[in-house]
Design an enzyme around this catalytic site. Structure first.
Site: not given
Ligand code: FAD
Ligand code: SF4
Lengths: 729, 323
Positions: A510, A616-618, A687, A690-691
């Site tokens: 996403g 992008l956002n820690p 990259k 999320g997983e």
């Protein structure tokens, strides 16, 4: 105009580092966070309408031909408006990206729990009660429900044989040859699947709890027999999905059919017990892993063969061996998949399909090899990092496993551990540590997004969803950075198929996919501003609503006055996937205590070290990793959806019986990010994250259990009885 | 959920009147409402007993009197309970979750129904839910079932932690029938074995209202409650033990042991205690205690582990309390 990008080439130009606003790559709140905490973000089941009707799904109690002998009596019950037995109702949720209707029908139940009717009434309570009163008679089919009682399919394209593994095994200095199993698991998102459907005679509007709207719209349209043009799907807020909301679900189709029949809005909320059976579960797996190594612990052969299951007519097969294709070098390789067609509830994608269970089992096997070869487990992984993709020979786009292992080991204090098991004890508790590597393929999915800029600020629109992951936050940051605006002047609007089609949420793609579309849209606007100012885009500095070129400052206000500028970004996967192997890498470290008396395990601390390109956002990235690591605890220790051995039904189908880890099971989790910019990942070099956190996390715990007390558990979850049974007494 | 009437009387006699008409009491509702939603239980009338003044903990000639609607949280936090009955405080805190304990009551906890998954699934046969229909658990998934006190008709566990501690404490259940006549039932006499009527779980009669529990003063010595479960919190016991041990001159002079997670009712076996009394602690003694406890156990497929687990827990607990 649209800025199109097909990812064919690397992007060595790190533009994100040279921008002026200073928000991308920094911690930032989720704009939806406060709304969710305060209850102001409404979910699908909270949609209101004065004339709303309520539908309740009725499940098949057995497998076979279904009839409902007291249909008329139920139709006459208090408040009941309709009992739908519509052949367009779906058997189970569609698979992710199906883009068409899944298997439909109500006359034959393929699994226990299949929805075979929808009772619609004036109130929820009336619908639920009438649903309970509906008699569902089943003329039973004799069908298999246990994976090892059928001859499985062996898809040829899922079979890789390179060299001669049997020979490598027989010549190996050290080897592992063992079977590992994982049970059925479910996503168990907090928000149950729910839908409210409105029909105005021409257009169907559905507010659902879904992850991938552009596909969901087509799946819904195809299911009910409408042109997608006449279907609008909304899902601005989703309370967790984890794969279970990738495809259109039974509540959505049933609600739509009822609304179309009755001409009134209809709400269908899946009962928590439906959630466990009518969506897709993670298949149980049986994994045969073989490792052959030379005297130094270098792999000479590697085997990973997996048996999974699914219902007939479902294409999905848990891709257990996906990570094993590229994780380690070894010249003799045998990887294969088998699929048992059985009649348990449908299997589909659950967070990190494939690597979640595949890497976890494989990393336990690697620990076994480290012990027999007497090589430190971190060192063993380091020795087996491949130079290039071990099967295709393609270069890696970027490979930061070594850094993840070394930095993680340092931060965790790995060097202080005892290599041999049963060395440290506190009272009745054995203490031990374990580690595992993490691997996850990286994907980009076609995505579009639009930004409109006025002198007041910018609005981003995409049908992308935010399933609790932080989409709202990072898209805002990307646009703010490119356009030089404070975050307060950015409005992010998601989850509506009237907006440009994003990637949807799934497969960790996403942020990088729709995020790149937002980036491209922002770039198109920058280009337009540059054109107006008569400079090159790269010469433009945008910060706090002011454009600066050389020494010339122009405010957005002056530049635009009442005009609107639009940018439209469109990204597609391209040849990059042919040219390089792209993945994310990491390492997990865990410390556990194991009771010598009861076999109970307590995780004391965990540290994950991850390389996933530009962060992008820690804050949102770390939160994703925390979630993944927590799933690892569940996989290692607590989670198992049990199936009745006679009819395959999901037995423990509620949150009391299906044991997710609770707060008391989750210790402090440390997350460390390895610096990485992957040029092949697009203009942001980012990259998916999320997983990755779940892949292998459970193995670090299982390996720590062994290090603590000498119990090697190969069947997950490692419940106290299994630990005791494996413990040397 | 079937439509039902709801009453909230302010007096005990008001509750009795309703009970004579066959109403069902509701206390915290943490078990009953779930069962009603699934239509496993479908009462016509609910009588809310939360306004009857049964929410007090008072000293009593025998020890302590705990009102039926005292919540599990309040009971666990009571100073007198924490000091004199730590086995009970620990058992309560090992149960359910904070939110549930804030609602769950003493009476409701005693009468909570089994967690056998088939009992909750109205699409399967269950002798406890609908007598004579059969038992779906037999031959099905049996990890959370009993190994002691079972019958061919039912193998369901009694799931309570609190009741296990109360059994070790020799507590009594104070009951008023619907005429207002009060009696006390020893916990030993309170729960029935399933036999061929697993639907009849206690010796209560229709209309009986639990008004409280009487906790006799404990016999001194040390107490503990230990629960083994599948996750660190918010899970029912795989096996648990409530233990009180008094040592004199290196020998066990008094002991009470009750077990959860193994029996169709909170389990207590006097033969085990009789063996231990007067003896000096030893591994051999504890092994024999385990043999006696488990001599009649029926270990269905999937339940073998409980035999090992309960013995290990027994040994560890006795070792700890006799040291
Ligand atoms: C998810 C979950 C996890 C749980 N985990 C645990 C656990 O680990 N350990 C544990 O011990 N328990 C556990 N529980 C059970 C919990 O302790 C019980 O639900 C609770 O104690 C019941 O009390 P209540 O007041 O809510 O009873 P209610 O639900 O109100 O009533 C239960 C039954 O008792 C009857 N009743 C109530 N009060 C009286 C009275 N005074 N006289 C006569 N009849 C009465 C009701 O009619 C009903 O049949 C769990 C429950 C849930 C939902
Ligand atoms: S064990 Fe008892 S409660 Fe469970 S199904 Fe059998 S009869 Fe019903």
């Amino acid at each position: 105009m649209t800025f199109d990008l097909k990812i064919d080439e690397p992007h060595p130009d790190h533009r994100a580092d040279g921008l002026a606003q200073g928000v991308l790559g920094h911690e930032s709140d989720r704009p939806d966070g406060w709304l969710k905490v305060a209850g102001a973000a409404t979910y699908a089941a909270e949609e209101q309408a004065d004339d709303m009707l309520h539908g309740f799904l009725v499940r098949a109690p057995k497998i076979g031909a279904v009839t409902c002998p007291n249909l008329d009596a139920v139709r006459a019950m208090d408040g009941v408006r309709s009992v739908l037995r519509d052949p367009r109702m779906i058997r189970n949720a569609a698979q992710g990206t199906a883009n068409e209707a899944p298997v439909q029908g109500v006359d034959r139940a393929a699994y226990v729990g299949q929805p075979v009717a929808l009772v619609v009434a004036a109130t929820f309570e009336q619908a639920r009660h009438a649903a309970q009163a509906l008699v569902v008679s089943v003329e039973e089919d004799d069908v298999p429900v246990l994976p090892d009682t059928v001859t499985p399919e062996e898809p040829e394209d899922q079979n890789t044989r390179i060299g001669d593994l049997d020979r490598a095994m027989s010549e190996a200095a050290f080897k592992v040859d063992a079977i590992y199993t994982t049970p059925s698991m479910v996503s168990a998102a907090m928000e149950p699947h729910a839908a409210t459907a409105h029909w105005d005679g021409e257009t169907l509007t559905l507010r659902g709890s879904l992850q991938m709207l552009k596909f969901n719209r087509n799946e819904l349209a195809d299911s009910v027999g409408l042109d997608p043009k006449h279907v609008r799907v909304l899902a601005p807020y989703v309370g967790g999905g984890f794969g279970s909301k990738l495809g259109i679900s039974a509540d959505c189709v049933a609600a739509a059919l009822a609304a179309m029949e009755l001409g009134q809005p209809v709400r269908v909320v899946q009962h928590r017990r439906h959630v466990f059976e009518v969506n897709t579960r993670r298949s149980e797996t049986r994994q045969h892993i073989r490792l052959a190594a030379d005297a130094e612990g270098r792999l000479t052969g590697l085997g990973h063969e997996a048996l999974v299951s699914n219902l007939p007519e479902e294409e999905f097969a848990e891709p257990v061996i996906q990570g094993s294709h590229f994780a380690y070098a070894a010249s003799n390789r045998h990887l294969g998949m088998k699929v048992a067609r059985i009649h348990r509830p449908a299997a589909g994608s659950v967070r990190a399909p494939g690597e979640s269970v595949g890497v976890t089992a494989f990393e336990v096997a690697m620990d076994e090899l480290a012990l027999s070869a007497e090589v430190d487990p971190v060192e063993l992984r380091l020795r087996n990092i491949p130079e290039t993709d071990p099967e295709s020979g393609k270069p890696f786009s970027s490979h930061r496993l070594e850094a993840a292992l070394r930095q993680g080991a340092d931060a965790f204090g790995w060097s202080r551990r005892h290599a041999a098991p049963r060395q440290q004890r506190e009272g009745e508790w054995w203490i031990g540590t374990g580690m595992a590597a993490a691997f996850r393929v990286n994907m980009v999915i076609e995505a579009e997004a639009r930004i409109t800029l006025t002198h007041d600020g910018a609005t981003i629109r995409s049908d992308m969803t935010d399933i609790g992951t932080g989409s709202y936050a990072i898209f805002g940051q990307i646009a703010a950075e490119l356009l030089g605006l404070p975050l307060s002047q950015i409005d992010v609007q998601l989850g509506d198929t009237r907006f440009p089609p994003g990637s949807g949420s799934g497969g960790s793609f996403g942020a990088a996919s729709t995020g790149t579309a937002v980036w491209l849209a922002g770039m198109e606007i920058r280009q337009q501003i540059a054109d107006r100012l008569g400079c090159a885009e790269a010469e433009l500095t945008l910060k706090d609503g002011v454009a600066t070129v050389a020494n010339q400052r122009t405010t957005l206000h002056d530049l635009l006055s009442d005009e609107t500028i639009e940018g439209h970004g469109h990204v597609k996967p391209g040849d990059a996937f042919e040219k390089v192997r792209q993945a994310t890498f990491g390492a997990h470290f865990a410390e556990v205590a194991v009771s010598d008396v009861t076999g109970e395990v307590r995780v004391r601390r965990m540290l994950g070290s991850f390389a996933a390109g530009r962060i992008l956002n820690p804050r949102t990235a770390r939160s994703q990793c925390h979630g993944g690591m927590t799933w690892g605890i569940g996989m290692a220790l607590t989670e198992e959806l049990t199936h009745d051995r006679r009819d395959g039904h999901a037995v423990n189908r509620d949150l009391a019986g299906y044991h997710l880890p609770v707060n008391a099971d989750v210790p402090p989790l440390d997350v460390h990010f390895v610096e990485e910019l992957d040029d092949w990942a697009g203009p942001m070099q980012a990259k998916g994250i999320g997983e990755l956190g779940i892949c292998g996390a459970g193995a670090s715990i299982l390996n720590a259990i062994y290090n603590a007390c000498g119990a090697r558990v190969r069947d997950m979850p490692a419940t106290p009885d299994r630990v005791l049974a494996a413990m040397p007494l | 959920m079937r439509p039902f009437d709801y009453q909230r009387p302010e007096t005990l006699s008001g509750a009795h009147v309703a009970a004579r008409d066959g109403a069902t009491f509701i206390a915290g509702g943490t078990n009953l409402i779930d069962l009603m939603k699934l239509e496993v239980m479908a009462p016509d009338t609910l009588v809310d007993i939360s306004r009857l003044g049964l929410d007090q903990i008072n000293t009593h000639e025998e020890g302590l009197h705990v009102g039926a609607t005292v919540t599990n949280s309040d009971l666990a936090a009571d100073m007198r309970v924490r000091q004199a009955y730590p086995v009970l405080a620990r058992a309560l805190l090992a149960g359910a979750s904070g939110q549930l304990r804030n609602k769950a009551t003493t009476g409701g906890n005693l009468l909570q129904r089994t967690r056998c998954p088939y009992f909750y699934d109205t699409d399967t046969p269950c002798n406890k839910r609908s007598p004579g229909s059969g038992c779906a658990a037999l031959g099905g998934e049996m990890r959370n079932h009993a190994v002691l006190g079972t019958s061919d008709h039912c193998v369901a566990l009694h799931p309570s932690d609190m009741a296990v501690a109360l059994r070790a404490l020799d507590a009594k259940v104070e009951v008023e029938d619907s005429d207002g006549t009060r009696r006390a039932i020893a916990l030993d006499e309170f729960y029935r074995l399933p036999g061929d009527r697993p639907d009849q779980e206690t010796t209560l009669n229709a209309g009986d209202l639990i008004t409280g529990a009487i906790l006799p003063a404990p016999f001194g010595g040390r107490q503990t409650y230990r629960k083994v479960r599948d996750r660190a919190s918010y899970a029912f016991a795989l096996v648990s033990v409530a233990a009180m041990v008094r040592m004199d001159n290196g020998r066990i002079s008094n002991v009470a042991l009750a077990f959860g997670g193994v029996g169709t009712r909170p389990w207590r076996d006097r033969d085990v205690e009789n063996l231990l009394i007067g003896e000096a602690p030893s591994q051999k003694l504890f092994d024999t205690a385990g043999d006696i406890l488990m001599k009649d156990a029926v270990l269905y497929d999937g339940l073998e582990f409980k035999d090992t687990l309960v013995r290990r827990l027994l040994t560890a607990t006795l070792t700890e309390l006799t040291q």
